[in-house]
Design a protein around this motif. Sequence first.
Motif, mmCIF file in Angstrom:
data_model
loop_
_atom_site.group_PDB
_atom_site.id
_atom_site.type_symbol
_atom_site.label_atom_id
_atom_site.label_comp_id
_atom_site.label_asym_id
_atom_site.label_seq_id
_atom_site.Cartn_x
_atom_site.Cartn_y
_atom_site.Cartn_z
ATOM 1 N N SER A 105 0.822 -1.204 0.000
ATOM 2 C CA SER A 105 0.000 0.000 0.000
ATOM 3 C C SER A 105 0.859 1.259 0.000
ATOM 4 O O SER A 105 0.420 2.314 -0.468
ATOM 5 C CB SER A 105 -0.931 0.004 1.220
ATOM 6 N N ALA A 106 2.093 1.163 0.487
ATOM 7 C CA ALA A 106 2.991 2.320 0.519
ATOM 8 C C ALA A 106 3.985 2.246 -0.632
ATOM 9 O O ALA A 106 4.723 1.276 -0.773
ATOM 10 C CB ALA A 106 3.740 2.374 1.853
ATOM 11 N N SER A 107 3.953 3.260 -1.502
ATOM 12 C CA SER A 107 4.882 3.384 -2.632
ATOM 13 C C SER A 107 4.945 2.122 -3.489
ATOM 14 O O SER A 107 6.006 1.534 -3.698
ATOM 15 C CB SER A 107 6.292 3.724 -2.120
#
Length: 220
Positions: free
Chosen positions: A113-115
């Motif tokens: 979900s992050a980067s």
Amino acid sequence: MITLPSGIKKVEASDNATIANLNVNADLLDTKITKLDGIATGAGTANSATDTVIGTRTIDDTITAAAGADTPTRLWSKLANVIKGVMGTANWYTLPSMTIAAIITALGLKAPSASPTFTGTVTLPSTTNIGNVSSTELGYLDGVTSAVQTQLGAKAPLASPALTGTPTVPTAVVGTNTTQAASTAFANAAVADKITNKVTVSTTAPSSPAVGDIWIDMSV
């Protein structure tokens, strides 16, 4: 006589050791010995509790798991309740649709979900917003085939455009007197209208000429 917890009667000094009392004790001892039949020598020591001694037990996976000591059957039941909860199945002995190994493999194919770094062709919903850019604004890019600035550079400015090629404009009706752009078709129609309605070619002067009318005397 004193009755022991096992049911055997203990004869005291003041009691009479009758045949009846001896038979009662003999029957009790026979019952107890029968229950011990099949127990291996050294029962009660490590590894002495065989399957035969333990017997068959039924697991109840509805018993909620909790800490603390309990009987073997209840402990197995509590463990089955945990297994059922982990697998998300109706009971402890039904296999889940995916094994843990398959789940780990599937998770390895998902983007974080992050980067996240996507590959291939990524398709977003039409309602997707990116930062402060709304889905409506993103929709304006539909049909863009090259750099936006390149396409804008090919457009004419609103102020003093230098048009090339053969630009066209709507043809206004004859008599239009506004700042609307005039086409060549409008100019030709306007001239024709002036010639047709304002110029009189005749040997007789117009009986009621209007301002701007032209008379060409054919008699001269």
